[in-house]
Design a protein around this motif. Structure first.
Motif, short mmCIF file in Angstrom:
data_model
loop_
_atom_site.label_atom_id
_atom_site.label_comp_id
_atom_site.label_asym_id
_atom_site.label_seq_id
_atom_site.Cartn_x
_atom_site.Cartn_y
_atom_site.Cartn_z
N CYS A 70 54.44 19.07 -35.09
CA CYS A 70 53.43 18.14 -34.98
C CYS A 70 51.68 18.40 -35.70
O CYS A 70 52.02 19.95 -36.14
CB CYS A 70 53.09 18.00 -33.18
N THR A 129 50.96 17.22 -28.62
CA THR A 129 52.42 17.59 -27.96
C THR A 129 52.43 18.88 -27.45
O THR A 129 52.57 19.07 -26.20
CB THR A 129 52.81 18.33 -29.55
N THR A 289 53.18 24.13 -26.92
CA THR A 289 52.99 23.08 -28.05
C THR A 289 55.04 23.20 -27.84
O THR A 289 55.00 21.89 -28.51
CB THR A 289 52.45 23.79 -29.49
#
Length: 305
Positions: A70, A129, A289
């Motif tokens: 991400c 995320t 995350t």
């Protein structure tokens, strides 16, 4: 842990930093790794070598290891562009990810997309995320997430979806003003004055049209009245965050707000919102995350090529 233990690899690839977690299939973190090979320092052909330099010794020639990524790695200047999903939407998962056709057969890399909002125009990459990580822990959360940082995000969450969001360049403005403007001579690199911060927040929220003048007054107060560097730092932060809160009032007023971020950067937002009697709590989870990346990995097909 030995490299054979890694069933997949989670990657958070930002502008300045590359972070990777070697993961077991059950979500156990086997090892954490980090490098300075952020997106901003790499040409297009350098992304895969940078990743392999960090995780190459954890790969196996006997099987393909999924790498779920991400962040800015999916931007137009990144390894491969992952097109934005549009609000309203749930945080994107593997089904919306871009699979990178790299040259190393030991990895299958998936880049999660960011999110866009057409009106008012706004984008995020990486924060979606983090949002997925919050929802993984609390799927029923309805309210507002504040994600403070260089570009702070205010995000409305309802029924598991991102409904709308707004970005404020408060962190970047603080860095520019404290490091490159005339205020660099007044603002200390560390230290804090809580009273000065709270007063500056209140002043900025009450009279945002005067903030530009109040900023220069910090320099004048230093020269004429001996304002300390720590107090100037707190005042600068308070003026900028107060202006942000004034503009973001439709998000936080009367809403349940959760601030997600490292304590050092979340604490001023928490104090400022508490002073406004907002319904606010902080989530100090440095691996939020990772939880979002784990949520995406859970939807990965068993067979990856």
């Amino acid at each position: 842990m030995t490299k054979q233990n890694a069933d997949w690899i989670a990657v958070d690839w930002g502008t300045s930093t590359l972070r990777a977690w070697l993961m077991a299939a059950d979500g156990t973190v086997l090892e954490r790794r980090r490098s300075d090979s952020g997106m901003g320092a790499l040409a297009h052909a350098e992304f895969e070598p940078a990743l392999l330099a960090l995780i190459g010794d954890a790969l196996s020639c006997d099987r393909v290891i999924p790498v779920v990524c991400c962040g800015m790695v999916g931007s137009r200047q990144g390894w491969a562009e992952a097109p934005y999903a549009s609000v309203p939407c749930a945080p994107p998962g593997i089904a919306q990810a871009t699979q990178v056709a790299g040259s190393d057969p030991r990895i299958a890399a998936f880049i999660l997309p960011g999110i866009k909002q057409n009106s008012p125009a706004d984008v995020m990459r990486g924060e979606e995320t983090q949002i997925a990580g919050v929802l993984a822990a609390d799927p029923d959360f309805d309210g507002i997430l504040c994600l403070p940082g260089t570009h702070t995000k205010w995000v409305h969450i309802s029924a598991g979806e991102i409904v709308s969001f707004r970005t404020f360049m408060t962190g970047e403005m603080f860095a520019l003003l404290s490091g490159q403007s005339v205020l660099r001579h007044s603002v200390a690199a560390e230290g804090w004055d809580e009273d000065a911060f709270e007063n500056a927040v209140s002043d900025a929220m009450s009279r945002p049209e005067r903030v530009a003048a109040a900023l220069f007054s910090l320099r004048a107060e230093t020269l004429l009245n001996g304002l300390s560097g720590a107090s100037a730092r707190a005042c600068l932060s308070g003026l900028l965050i107060g202006t942000e809160l004034a503009a973001a009032r439709p998000y936080w007023l009367g809403q349940a707000v959760r601030i997600v971020g490292a304590e050092a950067i979340a604490a001023p937002y928490l104090a400022a919102l508490q002073a406004q009697a907002a319904d606010v709590t902080a989530i100090a989870d440095e691996e939020i995350t990772l939880r979002g990346l784990m949520r995406a990995y859970a939807t990965l097909p068993e067979t990856v090529e």
